[in-house]
Design an enzyme around this catalytic site. Structure first.
Site, PDB file in Angstrom:
ATOM      1  N   ARG A 147     -78.881  -6.141  40.760  1.00 58.17           N
ATOM      2  CA  ARG A 147     -77.487  -5.992  41.179  1.00 58.17           C
ATOM      3  C   ARG A 147     -77.245  -4.509  41.438  1.00 58.17           C
ATOM      4  O   ARG A 147     -77.626  -3.669  40.623  1.00 58.17           O
ATOM      5  CB  ARG A 147     -76.545  -6.480  40.070  1.00 58.17           C
ATOM      6  CG  ARG A 147     -75.083  -6.503  40.501  1.00 58.17           C
ATOM      7  CD  ARG A 147     -74.164  -6.878  39.366  1.00 58.17           C
ATOM      8  NE  ARG A 147     -73.701  -5.703  38.644  1.00 58.17           N
ATOM      9  CZ  ARG A 147     -72.625  -5.673  37.851  1.00 58.17           C
ATOM     10  NH1 ARG A 147     -71.909  -6.778  37.667  1.00 58.17           N
ATOM     11  NH2 ARG A 147     -72.270  -4.578  37.224  1.00 58.17           N
ATOM     12  N   ASP A 217     -71.400  -7.117  42.905  1.00 57.01           N
ATOM     13  CA  ASP A 217     -70.230  -7.696  42.234  1.00 57.01           C
ATOM     14  C   ASP A 217     -68.960  -7.002  42.725  1.00 57.01           C
ATOM     15  O   ASP A 217     -68.814  -5.788  42.573  1.00 57.01           O
ATOM     16  CB  ASP A 217     -70.386  -7.498  40.710  1.00 57.01           C
ATOM     17  CG  ASP A 217     -69.390  -8.320  39.910  1.00 57.01           C
ATOM     18  OD1 ASP A 217     -68.401  -8.794  40.494  1.00 57.01           O
ATOM     19  OD2 ASP A 217     -69.609  -8.483  38.690  1.00 57.01           O
ATOM     20  N   HIS A 219     -65.956  -7.756  41.558  1.00 54.19           N
ATOM     21  CA  HIS A 219     -65.008  -7.708  40.436  1.00 54.19           C
ATOM     22  C   HIS A 219     -63.588  -8.093  40.832  1.00 54.19           C
ATOM     23  O   HIS A 219     -62.623  -7.442  40.416  1.00 54.19           O
ATOM     24  CB  HIS A 219     -65.032  -6.330  39.767  1.00 54.19           C
ATOM     25  CG  HIS A 219     -66.300  -6.089  38.997  1.00 54.19           C
ATOM     26  ND1 HIS A 219     -66.699  -6.873  37.954  1.00 54.19           N
ATOM     27  CD2 HIS A 219     -67.274  -5.163  39.143  1.00 54.19           C
ATOM     28  CE1 HIS A 219     -67.841  -6.435  37.472  1.00 54.19           C
ATOM     29  NE2 HIS A 219     -68.230  -5.407  38.182  1.00 54.19           N
ATOM     30  N   GLU A 243     -70.584 -11.345  44.608  1.00 56.40           N
ATOM     31  CA  GLU A 243     -69.925 -11.996  43.467  1.00 56.40           C
ATOM     32  C   GLU A 243     -68.455 -11.638  43.380  1.00 56.40           C
ATOM     33  O   GLU A 243     -68.069 -10.496  43.658  1.00 56.40           O
ATOM     34  CB  GLU A 243     -70.663 -11.527  42.207  1.00 56.40           C
ATOM     35  CG  GLU A 243     -70.032 -11.983  40.914  1.00 56.40           C
ATOM     36  CD  GLU A 243     -70.705 -11.336  39.710  1.00 56.40           C
ATOM     37  OE1 GLU A 243     -71.831 -10.814  39.850  1.00 56.40           O
ATOM     38  OE2 GLU A 243     -70.097 -11.353  38.637  1.00 56.40           O
ATOM     39  N   GLU A 269     -67.164 -16.399  36.542  1.00 61.13           N
ATOM     40  CA  GLU A 269     -67.399 -15.918  35.171  1.00 61.13           C
ATOM     41  C   GLU A 269     -66.147 -16.011  34.308  1.00 61.13           C
ATOM     42  O   GLU A 269     -66.251 -16.068  33.095  1.00 61.13           O
ATOM     43  CB  GLU A 269     -67.968 -14.494  35.167  1.00 61.13           C
ATOM     44  CG  GLU A 269     -67.021 -13.440  35.694  1.00 61.13           C
ATOM     45  CD  GLU A 269     -67.640 -12.045  35.712  1.00 61.13           C
ATOM     46  OE1 GLU A 269     -68.767 -11.906  36.199  1.00 61.13           O
ATOM     47  OE2 GLU A 269     -66.985 -11.116  35.224  1.00 61.13           O
ATOM     48  N   ARG A 290     -70.978 -19.075  38.419  1.00 62.51           N
ATOM     49  CA  ARG A 290     -71.132 -17.951  37.491  1.00 62.51           C
ATOM     50  C   ARG A 290     -70.654 -18.255  36.068  1.00 62.51           C
ATOM     51  O   ARG A 290     -70.431 -17.336  35.287  1.00 62.51           O
ATOM     52  CB  ARG A 290     -70.318 -16.757  38.031  1.00 62.51           C
ATOM     53  CG  ARG A 290     -70.915 -16.097  39.222  1.00 62.51           C
ATOM     54  CD  ARG A 290     -72.099 -15.245  38.860  1.00 62.51           C
ATOM     55  NE  ARG A 290     -71.715 -14.056  38.136  1.00 62.51           N
ATOM     56  CZ  ARG A 290     -72.471 -13.462  37.215  1.00 62.51           C
ATOM     57  NH1 ARG A 290     -73.634 -13.976  36.869  1.00 62.51           N
ATOM     58  NH2 ARG A 290     -72.068 -12.371  36.616  1.00 62.51           N
ATOM     59  N   GLU A 346     -78.268 -13.726  35.067  1.00 62.72           N
ATOM     60  CA  GLU A 346     -77.943 -12.320  34.813  1.00 62.72           C
ATOM     61  C   GLU A 346     -78.504 -11.928  33.446  1.00 62.72           C
ATOM     62  O   GLU A 346     -78.368 -12.670  32.476  1.00 62.72           O
ATOM     63  CB  GLU A 346     -76.420 -12.140  34.807  1.00 62.72           C
ATOM     64  CG  GLU A 346     -75.980 -10.716  34.555  1.00 62.72           C
ATOM     65  CD  GLU A 346     -74.455 -10.571  34.618  1.00 62.72           C
ATOM     66  OE1 GLU A 346     -73.743 -11.571  34.429  1.00 62.72           O
ATOM     67  OE2 GLU A 346     -73.982  -9.447  34.858  1.00 62.72           O
TER      68      GLU A 346
HETATM   69  C1  GCO Z   1     -70.745  -9.254  35.267  1.00 61.11           C
HETATM   70  C2  GCO Z   1     -69.365  -8.990  34.846  1.00 61.11           C
HETATM   71  C3  GCO Z   1     -69.137  -8.171  33.630  1.00 61.11           C
HETATM   72  C4  GCO Z   1     -67.712  -8.422  33.174  1.00 61.11           C
HETATM   73  C5  GCO Z   1     -67.571  -8.448  31.713  1.00 61.11           C
HETATM   74  C6  GCO Z   1     -66.169  -8.755  31.285  1.00 61.11           C
HETATM   75  O1  GCO Z   1     -70.899  -9.725  36.372  1.00 61.11           O
HETATM   76  O2  GCO Z   1     -71.640  -9.037  34.464  1.00 61.11           O
HETATM   77  O3  GCO Z   1     -68.468  -8.842  35.875  1.00 61.11           O
HETATM   78  O4  GCO Z   1     -69.427  -6.838  33.833  1.00 61.11           O
HETATM   79  O5  GCO Z   1     -66.851  -7.524  33.730  1.00 61.11           O
HETATM   80  O6  GCO Z   1     -68.456  -9.403  31.239  1.00 61.11           O
HETATM   81  O7  GCO Z   1     -66.100  -9.104  29.967  1.00 61.11           O
HETATM   82 MG    MG Z   2     -69.162 -10.152  37.410  1.00 60.27          MG
END
Ligand code: GCO
Ligand code: MG
Length: 409
Positions: A147, A217, A219, A243, A269, A290, A346
């Protein structure tokens, strides 16, 4: 067999973890992870006050029934706190079932569908040079998928981009927020990000060639049309996935993204139930799921979710940051090994101290993870050491635009 004890352990080796330990009258114990980054004590209280008393006296073999009892019986369904608590119970029950059977949990889920789980690591850099260094370091450690996150010119602090020392250090169990009573504030500029990221991937492809699987990612920071633009501008660099391009509680927003780009998408996630994925899966708006066992109610629903996703050729990419404890990671390694539609896992290694508190049978070699052959989940908790490392408040950062507006996480 009966459950005779349900204890909640909150410990903070280098970050906070919430672990449920179930004990049975036959001396078997089971562990489950309920860690909810930044809201750990809420999950611990839900378990201690409302769930643990209901478990004592129950037959630990009735995993499905216990899951339904806690999910349907609470009246208040879903939500991250509830589902993390249910996840811990579910994992602990699978752990006990595996130990009782003398088998690793993946065997109870149907046995291995592959030899190991392809893992991706996190490389990041403040500059192209430090990013290259970070990628090289990951390749040396054996990772075969990376990543890539990068600092953005004009943005002071970008989440997920480790400071230099951490990016090149041995382990990266960093808490981007650091510890403290309130979140630190980072800044954000979407236009600057959209201009810079394609250049980063152009550079990385030039340096590391066409074959290395690369992930990124977002975010949850983009609006749908911005995400579409980013996906399209990254197409020449052939990403494994993009992501969390948008805040995905609006599932239909992904229709717009999908209309404009063939960059594969990964989401989920922060999701905690199959309903969060329903439209994304049934309309094939994503390519990778995720979810984390820890935030999705455990092994039982994660397995069902993946069977549902399989009908649409959607694969797994379970969330494995350091805020999922080694118990939660083990749970999803067992699922990933057993399901047919595994995609990638991951993997951010925990700190040495975390590895002392949680002794794991899991191994990482040649870029692949394996949960090991220990009966159950394969994780032992050192309770004495855990007790010496009490909870410390820690929060994820928040981000604001340059005019002070709070931005999506
Ligand atoms: C990832 C995530 C993490 C999250 C974290 C939040 O893809 O690994 O985005 O970095 O931000 O797990 O608690
Ligand atoms: Mg993430």
């Amino acid at each position: 067999m009966k459950v005779i004890g349900a204890d909640v352990v909150v410990t903070s080796p280098t970050r906070n973890f919430v672990t449920l330990k179930l004990t049975t009258d036959e001396g078997l114990t089971g562990l489950g992870d309920a860690t909810l980054n930044g809201r750990e004590l809420a999950a611990a209280a839900y378990l201690r006050e409302h769930v643990a008393p209901l478990l004592v006296g129950r037959d630990p073999g009735r995993i499905e029934d216990t899951w339904q009892y806690l999910y349907r019986g609470a009246y208040w369904r879903r939500g991250p706190v509830t589902m993390a608590a249910i996840a811990a119970v579910d994992m602990a029950l699978w752990d006990i079932k595996g130990k009782a059977a003398g088998m690793p949990v993946y065997q109870l889920l149907g046995g291995a569908s592959r030899d190991g789980l392809l893992a991706y690591g996190h490389a990041s850099g403040m500059s192209f040079e430090s990013l290259d260094e970070s990628i090289h370091m990951h390749l040396e450690r054996g990772y075969r998928a990376i990543r890539v996150q990068s600092a953005i010119p004009g943005v002071r602090a970008v989440y997920g981009v480790a400071a230099q020392a951490q990016a090149t250090g041995e382990r990266y169990d960093y808490e981007p927020a650091g510890r403290g009573a309130a979140p630190v504030e980072e800044d954000w500029d979407t236009a600057a990000y959209l201009r810079h990221i394609p250049k980063v991937f152009e550079h990385v492809r030039q340096q590391f060639g066409a074959e290395l699987p690369l992930l990124h990612d977002g975010h949850h920071r983009l609006r749908p049309i911005e995400a579409a633009k980013l996906g399209r501008s990254l197409e020449p660099y052939d990403l494994f996935w993009l992501e969390d391009c948008t805040p995905a509680e609006s599932q239909q927003a992904l229709r717009l993204v999908r209309r404009h780009t063939v960059t594969p998408l990964a989401i989920g996630e922060v999701f905690n139930a199959v309903w969060d994925f329903q439209q994304l899966i049934s309309e094939q708006l994503i390519d990778y799921v995720r979810a984390a066992a820890t935030h999705f109610g455990g092994i039982t629903p994660l397995r069902k979710l993946m069977d549902y996703a399989a009908q649409y050729q959607i694969r797994s990419g379970f969330h494995g940051p350091t805020d999922v404890s080694p118990v939660g990671l083990a749970a999803q390694l067992h699922v990933g090994l057993a399901i047919h539609n595994f995609g990638i896992q991951e993997y951010m290694p925990h700190s040495d101290l975390t590895d002392e508190v949680f002794r794991q049978s899991m191994r990482f070699a040649g870029g692949y993870l394996h949960p090991g052959e220990t009966p159950g989940l394969g994780v032992e908790l050192d309770e004495q050491l855990a007790a010496r490392l009490p909870y410390k408040p820690a929060y994820l950062p928040v981000s604001r635009l340059h005019d002070g507006t709070m931005h999506d996480w």
